[in-house]
Design a protein around this motif. Structure first.
Motif, short mmCIF file in Angstrom:
data_model
loop_
_atom_site.label_atom_id
_atom_site.label_comp_id
_atom_site.label_asym_id
_atom_site.label_seq_id
_atom_site.Cartn_x
_atom_site.Cartn_y
_atom_site.Cartn_z
N VAL A 44 0.86 -1.19 0.00
CA VAL A 44 0.00 0.00 0.00
C VAL A 44 0.90 1.24 0.00
CG1 VAL A 44 -1.69 1.31 1.33
CG2 VAL A 44 -1.90 -1.18 1.16
N ALA A 45 0.73 2.07 -1.05
CA ALA A 45 1.55 3.27 -1.17
C ALA A 45 0.97 4.43 -0.38
CB ALA A 45 1.68 3.66 -2.64
N GLY A 46 -0.31 4.31 -0.02
CA GLY A 46 -0.97 5.37 0.74
C GLY A 46 -2.46 5.19 0.65
N MET A 47 -3.19 6.07 1.34
CA MET A 47 -4.65 5.95 1.29
C MET A 47 -5.30 7.32 1.44
SD MET A 47 -5.84 4.56 5.00
CE MET A 47 -5.19 2.92 4.74
N THR A 48 -6.55 7.37 1.01
CA THR A 48 -7.35 8.57 1.23
C THR A 48 -8.54 8.19 2.08
OG1 THR A 48 -6.70 9.42 -0.93
CG2 THR A 48 -8.60 10.45 0.10
N LEU A 49 -8.77 8.95 3.14
CA LEU A 49 -9.91 8.69 4.02
C LEU A 49 -11.01 9.70 3.74
CD1 LEU A 49 -7.98 7.66 7.07
CD2 LEU A 49 -10.34 6.93 6.83
N TYR A 106 -16.35 0.24 18.30
CA TYR A 106 -17.57 0.87 17.78
C TYR A 106 -17.25 1.88 16.69
CZ TYR A 106 -21.24 -1.26 20.51
OH TYR A 106 -22.17 -2.15 20.99
N LEU A 107 -16.14 2.59 16.87
CA LEU A 107 -15.75 3.57 15.85
C LEU A 107 -15.53 2.88 14.50
CD1 LEU A 107 -13.35 6.44 16.63
CD2 LEU A 107 -13.10 5.21 14.50
N LYS A 108 -14.92 1.71 14.54
CA LYS A 108 -14.61 1.01 13.29
C LYS A 108 -15.84 0.50 12.56
CE LYS A 108 -10.87 -1.14 12.26
NZ LYS A 108 -9.65 -0.49 11.82
N THR A 109 -16.94 0.32 13.29
CA THR A 109 -18.13 -0.26 12.66
C THR A 109 -19.28 0.74 12.53
OG1 THR A 109 -18.77 -1.12 14.83
CG2 THR A 109 -17.65 -2.64 13.34
N ARG A 110 -19.19 1.90 13.18
CA ARG A 110 -20.34 2.81 13.19
C ARG A 110 -20.05 4.24 12.77
NH1 ARG A 110 -24.03 0.51 17.95
NH2 ARG A 110 -23.57 -1.65 17.50
N ALA A 111 -18.78 4.64 12.70
CA ALA A 111 -18.49 6.02 12.31
C ALA A 111 -18.26 6.05 10.79
CB ALA A 111 -17.27 6.53 13.05
N PRO A 112 -18.90 6.99 10.08
CA PRO A 112 -18.86 6.98 8.61
C PRO A 112 -17.55 7.49 8.01
CG PRO A 112 -20.23 8.80 9.37
CD PRO A 112 -19.81 8.03 10.60
N PHE A 113 -16.56 6.58 8.03
CA PHE A 113 -15.28 6.81 7.34
C PHE A 113 -15.10 5.70 6.31
CE2 PHE A 113 -14.44 8.48 11.64
CZ PHE A 113 -13.88 9.72 11.37
N TRP A 114 -14.44 6.03 5.21
CA TRP A 114 -14.13 5.01 4.20
C TRP A 114 -12.70 5.20 3.71
CZ3 TRP A 114 -18.45 8.10 4.23
CH2 TRP A 114 -19.64 7.46 4.58
N LYS A 115 -11.97 4.08 3.62
CA LYS A 115 -10.57 4.12 3.17
C LYS A 115 -10.48 3.70 1.72
CE LYS A 115 -8.54 2.81 7.61
NZ LYS A 115 -8.61 1.64 8.48
N LYS A 116 -9.73 4.46 0.95
CA LYS A 116 -9.39 4.05 -0.42
C LYS A 116 -7.87 3.99 -0.49
CE LYS A 116 -10.64 4.89 -5.19
NZ LYS A 116 -11.22 5.85 -6.16
N GLU A 117 -7.34 2.78 -0.76
CA GLU A 117 -5.88 2.64 -0.72
C GLU A 117 -5.30 2.58 -2.13
OE1 GLU A 117 -5.61 -0.76 1.97
OE2 GLU A 117 -5.98 -2.10 0.31
N ARG A 118 -4.07 3.07 -2.21
CA ARG A 118 -3.34 3.06 -3.49
C ARG A 118 -2.36 1.89 -3.47
NH1 ARG A 118 -3.61 8.18 -1.78
NH2 ARG A 118 -1.48 8.30 -1.02
#
Lengths: 85, 153
Positions: free
Chosen positions: B45-50, B115-127
Motif C-alpha cells: 500500500v503506497a498510501g490511502m485517502t480517508l 464501535y468507531l470502526k463499525t459505526r463512524a462513517p469513514f471510508w478508506k481508499k488505498e493506493r
C-alpha cells in the motif's frame, strides 16, 4: 415528498453522483421503499442496491433501517459499510 | 469529552498532557493510536485517502462516547480521527480515555475503537500497484463490536 440524497465512497463513484434533490412519489415513505425506487433506475443502482448487497442508509445523519420513515426535507445518505479507524 | 475530525497529524503525548492537566482525580489513562500499514490483503500500500460524512461523523463518534460513559465511569475522553491523504506509518486515529482505575480506562478505550470502526462513517481508499481500491469492511470488525452487545445496541 422532497428529500436530499447523498452518496459516499464506492457508491458515490459507482453512481457517478455525490448529491441530488429528488421529489419522491407519494407511495415512497420509508428507506426500504426508497431503496427499491432507486434500484428502478437500473444499471449501477440496481446492481449496488440489490437484495444481499452490503450498504448502509442514514436518515438525518442517524443510521437507519428499511422501516425508517422518511419526511419532507430529510437528508438521506447511502454508503458502503464503514472502514475507518 | 472531545471529538475532532481533522486532516492534520496529532501529538498523542501533548493531547494526553492537555487532557489530564489539573485533574488529580485521574488515576489511569488508556490511549490507542491507529497507524497506516504498508501492506493490506497481501498487496503493498503506497498510501490511502480517508473520506467521511461531515456532520454525521462527529455526531456518530459523540454518540459512541456517550454510550461508553453509560457503561463505565469515565472522567474524560478524546477521539481524534484524521481524513484526507495519508501515507504508510502515518497516524490515523487517537482514542484516549481517562478514568479513576485502569480497568475502566482499558475497557472503554477498546469499546470506543471497536464501535468507531463499525459505526463512524469513514471510508478508506488505498493506493496499490494494481491501482486504487476501496477497502472492504471486515467481518472481524463486526465481531469485535458485537462482543459488547447487547448493551451497546
Amino acid at each position: 415528498m422532497n428529500v436530499r440524497l447523498l452518496y459516499f465512497a464506492r457508491l458515490r463513484e459507482a453512481f457517478g453522483i455525490q448529491a441530488e434533490e429528488v421529489a419522491l412519489p407519494e407511495e415512497i415513505r420509508d428507506v426500504g421503499a426508497l431503496s427499491r425506487w432507486l434500484q428502478g433506475r437500473g444499471g449501477a443502482w440496481r446492481a449496488e442496491l440489490a437484495p444481499g448487497r452490503a450498504y448502509r442508509v442514514a436518515v438525518d445523519q442517524e443510521m437507519a433501517g428499511a422501516s425508517t420513515r422518511l419526511h419532507e426535507g430529510a437528508e438521506v445518505a447511502v454508503f458502503p459499510p464503514v472502514t475507518g479507524g | 469529552m472531545s471529538v475532532r475530525v481533522q486532516g492534520e497529524d496529532f501529538d498523542a503525548g501533548a493531547e494526553i498532557a492537555r487532557l489530564r492537566r489539573g485533574n488529580a482525580k485521574i488515576g489511569a489513562i488508556a490511549a490507542f493510536v491507529g497507524v497506516v500499514r504498508d501492506v493490506n490483503d497481501g498487496d503493498p500500500v503506497a498510501g490511502m485517502t480517508l473520506e467521511h460524512y461531515p456532520g454525521m461523523t462527529e455526531r456518530a463518534i459523540e454518540a459512541i462516547v456517550a454510550q461508553a460513559r453509560l457503561r463505565w465511569r469515565i472522567l474524560d475522553a478524546l477521539v481524534i480521527h484524521r481524513v484526507g491523504k495519508l501515507a504508510p506509518a502515518d497516524q490515523i486515529v487517537l482514542v484516549v480515555v481517562a478514568a479513576t482505575h485502569r480497568g475502566e480506562a482499558f475497557a472503554a478505550c477498546e469499546f470506543l475503537m471497536d464501535y468507531l470502526k463499525t459505526r463512524a462513517p469513514f471510508w478508506k481508499k488505498e493506493r496499490t500497484p494494481g491501482g486504487s481500491r476501496w477497502v472492504d469492511a471486515r467481518a472481524s470488525d463486526d465481531e469485535a463490536a458485537a462482543r459488547w452487545e447487547p448493551v451497546g445496541r
